[in-house]
Each structure stands twice: as C-alpha cells, then as structure tokens.
Design a protein around this motif. Structure first.
Motif, PDB file in Angstrom:
ATOM      1  N   SER A  21       1.568   7.361  22.718  1.00 20.69           N
ATOM      2  CA  SER A  21       0.405   6.625  23.230  1.00 20.69           C
ATOM      3  C   SER A  21       0.592   5.149  22.938  1.00 20.69           C
ATOM      4  O   SER A  21       1.405   4.754  22.075  1.00 20.69           O
ATOM      5  N   LEU A  22      -0.141   4.317  23.646  1.00 21.07           N
ATOM      6  CA  LEU A  22      -0.024   2.877  23.411  1.00 21.07           C
ATOM      7  C   LEU A  22      -0.459   2.524  21.996  1.00 21.07           C
ATOM      8  O   LEU A  22       0.066   1.564  21.400  1.00 21.07           O
ATOM      9  N   GLU A  23      -1.387   3.290  21.461  1.00 19.94           N
ATOM     10  CA  GLU A  23      -1.789   3.046  20.080  1.00 19.94           C
ATOM     11  C   GLU A  23      -0.621   3.310  19.125  1.00 19.94           C
ATOM     12  O   GLU A  23      -0.394   2.552  18.156  1.00 19.94           O
TER      13      GLU A  23
ATOM     14  N   TYR B 258       3.066   4.730  31.726  1.00 17.80           N
ATOM     15  CA  TYR B 258       1.860   4.058  31.250  1.00 17.80           C
ATOM     16  C   TYR B 258       1.109   3.409  32.419  1.00 17.80           C
ATOM     17  O   TYR B 258      -0.135   3.464  32.508  1.00 17.80           O
ATOM     18  N   THR B 259       1.870   2.819  33.325  1.00 20.95           N
ATOM     19  CA  THR B 259       1.240   2.153  34.468  1.00 20.95           C
ATOM     20  C   THR B 259       0.543   3.158  35.370  1.00 20.95           C
ATOM     21  O   THR B 259      -0.584   2.919  35.869  1.00 20.95           O
TER      22      THR B 259
ATOM     23  N   ALA C 226      -0.651   6.070  34.449  1.00 24.85           N
ATOM     24  CA  ALA C 226      -1.850   6.528  33.731  1.00 24.85           C
ATOM     25  C   ALA C 226      -2.960   5.485  33.815  1.00 24.85           C
ATOM     26  O   ALA C 226      -4.151   5.816  34.016  1.00 24.85           O
ATOM     27  N   GLN C 227      -2.595   4.214  33.666  1.00 24.83           N
ATOM     28  CA  GLN C 227      -3.601   3.155  33.755  1.00 24.83           C
ATOM     29  C   GLN C 227      -4.181   3.066  35.174  1.00 24.83           C
ATOM     30  O   GLN C 227      -5.369   2.797  35.355  1.00 24.83           O
ATOM     31  N   GLU C 228      -3.295   3.279  36.176  1.00 22.51           N
ATOM     32  CA  GLU C 228      -3.771   3.254  37.554  1.00 22.51           C
ATOM     33  C   GLU C 228      -4.811   4.339  37.782  1.00 22.51           C
ATOM     34  O   GLU C 228      -5.857   4.103  38.427  1.00 22.51           O
ATOM     35  N   LYS C 229      -4.532   5.522  37.254  1.00 22.18           N
ATOM     36  CA  LYS C 229      -5.510   6.614  37.386  1.00 22.18           C
ATOM     37  C   LYS C 229      -6.823   6.236  36.706  1.00 22.18           C
ATOM     38  O   LYS C 229      -7.910   6.479  37.238  1.00 22.18           O
ATOM     39  N   ARG C 230      -6.700   5.655  35.529  1.00 21.03           N
ATOM     40  CA  ARG C 230      -7.911   5.293  34.781  1.00 21.03           C
ATOM     41  C   ARG C 230      -8.697   4.200  35.505  1.00 21.03           C
ATOM     42  O   ARG C 230      -9.938   4.218  35.562  1.00 21.03           O
ATOM     43  N   ILE C 231      -7.973   3.244  36.087  1.00 18.62           N
ATOM     44  CA  ILE C 231      -8.639   2.171  36.818  1.00 18.62           C
ATOM     45  C   ILE C 231      -9.404   2.725  38.015  1.00 18.62           C
ATOM     46  O   ILE C 231     -10.557   2.334  38.285  1.00 18.62           O
TER      47      ILE C 231
END
Length: 409
Positions: A327-329, A374-375, A377-382
């Motif tokens: 994870s990014l964390e 990661y990108t 996953a972020q796209e889905k979240r956005i």
C-alpha cells in the motif's frame, strides 16, 4: 736342313722389315713406326698400342692407345676387373665448328644393369681419399660418394664477395634470380641479399640478424617496406613471444599492441597509458588495466543503441493475481525508514557496487508497473468519488429547492 734354312730366312725377312720402321738409336729415343723419333717415345702409323697385363688375357689390355683415324682415344683398364669385360677410363677428343672438346669417359657397360661412375681421389701423403664423384645419373658429389641431386656438397662452400649463386637462365642478358653477399655497401661486408624478378634485390638478412623486405636497411628483426597479407590457412597467425609486440610509428604518434603482463595483451598510445586491454581471463578493459568483468570502461560511453541480454525475468509478475503490492502507506513508511524505494538499492550501494543495467532496468520497470497499478486504483477511487459527488450535488440542489418552498409559505 733345307727346312731350317727356309724358316731362318723368313724370320730374318720379318726382322728386316720391322727394323725398317722401328729404331733404337744411341740417343735413347725410341721410334715405333718411324726411324727418326722426335721424343723419348715416338709412335706413328695407324695401328693402336695395346699393353696387356699378360699374354693370356683376352680383350683390351691395361693401356690402349686407339687408332688416330678413329678419334685417337686412350683407354686405361682396371687391372682388378675381368679383362673380358673391360672397364676403365677413356679419353678422346672431338671437334665442332672451331670448338675442341676433350671427352673424359668412365666405361664399364656390358649388360643393361651395369653402370659406371667417375671418382676423383687426392692424397694426404699417406693414403688416397675420394674427393669428388660423378655417378651414373650425372649427379656430382663433393665430400660424398652417393650424391642424390645434381650437386651435393658435404662441407662448406665459400664464395668471394659479390659472387652470386644464380638460378634459372638469364632474361635479356640479365640475372633472373640470385643470392649474393654485400660488398661494402654502407660499410657492410657480412649481409646476405636475395634477388628475384630480373635481378631485383628484394630481401636482405643483415649481419645483426635483422631482415628487410623491400628495404636494404632494416631497423628491426623484421622490417617490411610495404603491405603484408596473412591469409587463413589451417589457423595462420602471427606469434610473438615475450613482452614484445606490434608497433606503428609516425612523425609524432604511434600505436602499439603488445603483451603487458602474464597473459594480458594491451593496446596503447604514446601520450597515454594503456587504453585498451585484453585480460588473461577474457576480460576487456578500456581506460583501465584491471577489468573486473567481461567489459570494464573507465569513463563515458557514447552509443546509438545498447542491447542488454536479461539475466533476470521481466517484471510482468506485478500484474499476476496475488502479487504483494504494498500500500502507499507501506511504501511511505519504507521510504521514511530507509530513504529509498522498496527493492531498489540505496545510493550508497550503487556508488560502491555500481549499477547493473539489466537488473536495474527490470527493477525500475517493476516500479513503473506498480505505479501503474496504483494509478489504476486511484482512477477507480476518483470515479467513485466523482459519482458520490454527483449524488451529493443532486441532494444539495433538492434541499435548496425545499428550503425555497418553505420560505415562500
């Protein structure tokens, strides 16, 4: 009595007839066939002289002087040979257009498998020794009794300076090929010159051991004034022992190829140290004499393209199910604790050990593929947040309308 008188008359007649052509004067000169001898022994007439070893021998005697009208030959027989098969030395002469020829012959032919040789002997004061022989094949041997070529010498041959050993016939009156010694050219009396092609002196072996091709003044053990070609023929090569090498020279620059140490080979330039080196273990160094790998370069490399064969698998495993994508964390925590990305060497490690391009490129590609995940996953979240935002916006608009209606009442 009558018979005896007739025999005596006949004998006296023969003696009288013989005495008319032979004389033994008081001067001591002997004439055979002449009554006026002009030397100690003067033989005239057309009859040969045959001196035989004994009266019971058949054939030619030890010494035979032939009929002058038949060539005036002299034949000396070998007394140890059966005189029925005469063998010995013959001497006669011939004449051809003002050219007189003296013929020296070794006789000894009775059957086809018989042959003769001509041997020359000298004496050392106590014994006779054979010095030269001409065998039945025309081969001449000096110091050997069995020559196997047209001239075979068992010993030294000495030639005066400028005298030549010539080969083949002449061309337009000039020598075609020869070997000679120097005769004081540049003070040199002890070098050997080889000439070919109409007397062109193309090679020299100097008295210091230097060999020159197309040059008369070689400055090295092999000095070639021109090009040299080595064609492949069952592993043709140039072999150099020791630490000597191949060197080119000019007015101010030169390049050398030589053995550097042990099994190393180096290429260098006059103004620098060795710039290129083939190490004994198959390692090559540029700018360094201590390569630690197949190719070690001390400096920059400029190339249009570099192809690297991979020693590690490509990082497509990042997209496999079950890949442990941190994870990014977790990545943030690793960076905080170590100062670099996970699975990437630190700056200190790279400075100390260098960077292996194949491995490092795969690690970087791994990080790019992780970044892609990661990108995504972020796209889905956005998109999810955008959908939620649209819902909240719709609710907000509805609430505003309700509030407006309430205020209106």
């Amino acid at each position: 009595m009558k018979t005896s008188q007739i025999f005596l008359f006949a004998l006296m007649s023969c003696i009288s007839a013989w005495a008319q052509t032979n004389t033994f004067p008081s001067t001591g000169d002997v004439g055979i066939g002449t009554t006026t001898p002009r030397s100690v022994l003067n033989i005239t007439g057309n009859q040969g002289l045959d001196w035989q070893e004994s009266s019971d021998k058949k054939g030619t005697g030890l010494l035979t002087l032939g009929n002058p009208s038949e060539g005036a030959s002299m034949f000396i027989n070998t007394p140890t040979h059966n005189s029925y098969y005469p063998a010995g030395l013959g001497i006669d002469g011939s004449y051809d257009n003002r050219h007189s020829i003296i013929n020296l012959k070794a006789f000894g032919v009775k059957y086809l498998d018989w042959y003769s040789s001509l041997a020359f002997h000298t004496s050392d004061g106590t014994s006779l020794n054979e010095a030269m022989r001409i065998n039945r094949f025309g081969n001449v041997g000096i110091g050997t009794s069995n020559p196997i070529s047209k001239l075979e010498v068992n010993g030294d041959i000495s030639l005066g300076r400028m005298h030549k050993i010539k080969f083949l016939e002449t061309v337009n009156g000039g020598d075609r090929a020869y070997i000679r010694s120097t005769d004081g050219e540049g003070g040199d009396y002890n070098s050997m010159i080889f000439a070919i092609g109409g007397g062109n002196e193309s090679m020299i072996i100097k008295n210091d051991g230097n060999i020159g091709i197309s040059t008369q003044n070689p400055s090295e053990k092999l000095h070639v004034a021109g090009n040299a070609l080595f064609e492949e023929n069952n592993g043709t090569s140039i072999k150099i022992n020791g630490y000597h090498g191949i060197e080119t020279q000019g007015n101010s620059h030169w390049l050398h190829l030589n053995r550097y140490r042990n099994d190393d080979v180096s290429i260098g330039h006059e103004s620098t140290s060795n710039v290129y080196m083939v190490y004994g273990g198959g390692k090559v160094g540029i700018g360094t004499i201590s390569p630690d790998d197949k190719l070690t370069v001390k400096g920059r490399i400029h190339a249009e393209e570099v192809k690297v064969d991979l020693s590690v698998p490509g990082p497509d495993y990042v997209f496999n199910e079950g890949y442990d994508l941190k994870s990014l964390e977790e990545v943030q925590e690793h960076i905080r604790e170590n100062g670099h990305l996970p699975n990437i060497p630190s700056a200190a490690e790279m400075e100390q050990n260098g960077v292996e391009l194949g491995i490092m490129n795969m690690k970087l590609l791994e990080k790019i593929e992780e970044l892609t995940l990661y990108t995504i996953a972020q796209e889905k979240r956005i998109k999810h947040l955008e959908k939620e935002n649209e819902t909240l916006k719709s609710i907000t608009e509805r609430v505003a309308k309700i509030e407006a209606l309430v205020e209106a009442e």
